[in-house]
Design a protein around this motif. Structure first.
Motif, short mmCIF file in Angstrom:
data_model
loop_
_atom_site.label_atom_id
_atom_site.label_comp_id
_atom_site.label_asym_id
_atom_site.label_seq_id
_atom_site.Cartn_x
_atom_site.Cartn_y
_atom_site.Cartn_z
N UNK A 89 0.83 -1.20 0.00
CA UNK A 89 0.00 0.00 0.00
C UNK A 89 0.87 1.25 0.00
N UNK A 90 0.21 2.39 -0.21
CA UNK A 90 0.93 3.66 -0.20
C UNK A 90 1.58 3.86 1.16
N UNK A 91 2.87 4.17 1.16
CA UNK A 91 3.58 4.43 2.40
C UNK A 91 4.22 3.22 3.03
N UNK A 92 3.97 2.01 2.51
CA UNK A 92 4.60 0.82 3.08
C UNK A 92 6.13 0.93 2.99
N UNK A 93 6.79 0.40 4.01
CA UNK A 93 8.24 0.26 3.94
C UNK A 93 8.57 -0.98 3.12
N UNK A 94 9.30 -0.79 2.04
CA UNK A 94 9.60 -1.89 1.12
C UNK A 94 11.11 -2.11 1.12
N UNK A 95 11.60 -3.23 1.71
CA UNK A 95 13.04 -3.50 1.71
C UNK A 95 13.49 -4.08 0.37
N UNK A 96 14.30 -3.33 -0.34
CA UNK A 96 14.77 -3.74 -1.66
C UNK A 96 16.27 -3.99 -1.57
N UNK A 97 16.69 -5.12 -2.14
CA UNK A 97 18.10 -5.51 -2.08
C UNK A 97 18.71 -5.52 -3.48
N UNK A 128 20.10 8.38 -1.62
CA UNK A 128 19.52 7.53 -0.58
C UNK A 128 19.72 8.16 0.79
N UNK A 129 19.07 9.27 0.98
CA UNK A 129 18.96 9.96 2.26
C UNK A 129 17.48 10.27 2.43
N UNK A 130 17.03 10.66 3.62
CA UNK A 130 15.59 10.98 3.76
C UNK A 130 15.20 12.25 3.01
N UNK A 131 15.26 12.18 1.68
CA UNK A 131 14.95 13.32 0.83
C UNK A 131 13.77 12.95 -0.06
N UNK A 132 12.70 13.76 -0.10
CA UNK A 132 11.54 13.42 -0.94
C UNK A 132 11.91 13.38 -2.41
N UNK A 133 11.14 12.57 -3.16
CA UNK A 133 11.33 12.45 -4.59
C UNK A 133 9.95 12.29 -5.22
N UNK A 134 9.84 12.46 -6.52
CA UNK A 134 8.55 12.32 -7.18
C UNK A 134 7.95 10.94 -6.95
N UNK A 135 8.76 9.91 -6.96
CA UNK A 135 8.24 8.56 -6.84
C UNK A 135 8.65 7.87 -5.55
N UNK A 180 12.61 1.60 1.16
CA UNK A 180 12.06 2.69 0.37
C UNK A 180 10.55 2.75 0.56
N UNK A 181 9.98 3.94 0.31
CA UNK A 181 8.55 4.17 0.37
C UNK A 181 8.12 4.96 -0.85
N UNK A 182 6.87 4.80 -1.23
CA UNK A 182 6.31 5.63 -2.28
C UNK A 182 4.93 6.10 -1.85
N UNK A 183 4.56 7.27 -2.34
CA UNK A 183 3.24 7.83 -2.05
C UNK A 183 2.51 8.12 -3.36
N UNK A 184 2.81 7.31 -4.36
CA UNK A 184 2.14 7.42 -5.65
C UNK A 184 0.81 6.66 -5.62
N UNK A 185 0.03 6.88 -6.69
CA UNK A 185 -1.25 6.19 -6.85
C UNK A 185 -1.01 4.69 -6.83
N UNK A 186 -1.61 3.95 -5.87
CA UNK A 186 -1.30 2.52 -5.74
C UNK A 186 -1.92 1.65 -6.80
N UNK A 187 -2.70 2.20 -7.70
CA UNK A 187 -3.31 1.37 -8.74
C UNK A 187 -2.33 1.03 -9.86
N UNK A 188 -1.15 1.62 -9.83
CA UNK A 188 -0.18 1.39 -10.89
C UNK A 188 1.09 0.75 -10.34
#
Length: 392
Positions: A89-97, A128-135, A180-188
């Motif tokens: 979901x939007x805002x989930x913490x996603x551990x990517x390796x 990779x610092x706590x800096x906002x990004x578009x995605x 990583x987290x994203x706050x984009x539209x979760x339908x995509x």
């Protein structure tokens, strides 16, 4: 040995690591549509070299219970947060390796080195610092438990890569784990990849020949409805108690109550209208004096009932109130009459001569021409109104 230390120090430069994702939604050049998304992506680099000469192997995946604790994790000695492959979901913490294997060159060849600083300042890439990004952006340290890091970079020297039934001797394996987290539209779906530079040879002047490299596209499946629990992604097929829908029951109860109570509401309303809530309309004279009293109270001069300084706005209100009074009394809409019509048709209303005598100066001089009468004149007009319609 010096080369490995140099590469390890380069990997530890956390602020230089870059992660790109903005073009996934802004331009969508890589959107796969309905193509199934792989659990893990991998590829060999550099792409321009023949496959036999490619010496950088990269793989990307989300950390789950089934993908962690393999032989390379044991070498790094790290503990990981687990995520979900699907239903994020939007805002989930996603551990990517990300794992980057640097295969040893042939005898006498140049060791491969990597660095992550060259692309950090090029939008739309994300450091990779706590800096906002578009995605994407990396988890803020403040929301994580003690001991857990938003990004970890570990380099393990002299590892063996098993791939395609062959073993590759590698000078090092660099493991980058990012929450990583994203706050984009979760339908995509949302694309995520890492960018860095590498060097496998030297320039004529002796410096490294740095070239850019993008890891394979890794698509993260997002969902606006899926529960990010372990049941779906780990294959748990145990029966789960279903929540009963309560909304239809409330709707049926409400509709039934409406039909059952309609006759009762009708008869109660009818009784109340007839016996409890009947409001008698104001008497025409009372309604007229409700308008006049506050005007006279604020306009009287020296508390003398024969002198009034009435504003033009209040005069207009008095003329309108007289018209309403006459209409309610005689049914004649004199507010629409001119002064001439009032003179000619004064016999159509009760006390027509008196109404004409007091309305003529009010309508013609004050309402039409905007002039003002003397306090004595207003006193005489108010006396005439009291004579025609006594104060109540």
């Amino acid at each position: 040995m010096a080369t490995m230390k140099l590469a390890f120090c380069a990997c530890a430069a956390l602020a230089a690591l870059t992660l790109s994702g903005a073009s996934a939604f802004a331009q969508q050049p890589r959107q796969p549509g309905a193509v199934p998304v792989a659990d893990k992506v991998f590829d060999w680099f550099p792409k321009e070299a023949p496959l036999k000469d490619r010496r950088i192997y990269v793989e990307v995946e989300i950390l789950t219970e089934s993908t962690a604790h393999d032989q390379y994790d044991r070498l790094t000695g790290q503990n990981f947060r687990y995520g979900e492959r699907f239903g994020n979901k939007v805002g989930n913490l996603i551990p990517v390796r990300f794992r980057i294997f640097l295969v040893k060159p042939p005898a006498g060849g140049e060791e491969t080195t990597v660095q992550f600083a060259a692309l950090s300042a090029n939008p739309p890439r994300l450091t990779l610092l706590p800096v906002p990004n578009q995605d994407w952006h990396v988890a803020n340290q403040a929301v994580l438990p003690a001991g857990e890091q938003p990004v970890s970079i570990v380099s393990v020297p002299n590892v063996v890569l098993d791939w395609g039934g062959k073993e590759y001797q590698c000078s090092q394996m660099i493991q980058v784990t990012a929450l990583v987290q994203t706050f984009k539209d979760p339908r995509f779906r949302l694309n995520l990849w890492l960018e860095f530079t590498y060097a496998m040879s030297r320039l004529p002047g002796g410096g490294p020949d740095w070239r850019p490299l993008e890891t394979p596209d890794f698509w993260v499946d997002l969902s606006s409805v899926a529960d990010p629990g372990p049941q779906l992604s780990t294959g748990n097929t145990d029966e789960v108690e279903q929540l009963r829908p309560v909304m239809p029951a409330f709707v049926l109860i409400g509709v039934g109550a409406l039909f059952a109570l309609t006759p009762l509401i009708y008869w109660v309303t009818r009784f109340a209208r007839r016996n409890l809530a009947s409001v008698q309309a104001l008497d025409p004279a009372e309604q007229l004096w409700r308008t006049l009293k506050p005007i006279l109270s604020r306009s009287i001069v020296d508390n003398n009932p024969r002198l009034y300084r009435i504003s033009n706005q209040d005069v207009a209100a008095i003329v309108t109130a007289i018209g309403v009074y006459v209409f309610r009394t005689d049914g004649v809409p004199i507010n629409a009459w001119t002064v001439e019509e009032l003179l000619e048709r004064q016999d159509e209303i009760a006390d027509g001569e008196q109404w004409y005598a007091l309305l003529k100066p009010l309508k013609r001089r004050v309402v039409q021409l905007g002039k003002r009468l003397t306090p004595e004149a207003y006193g005489r007009i108010i006396a005439q109104i009291r004579q025609v319609c006594p104060e109540v």
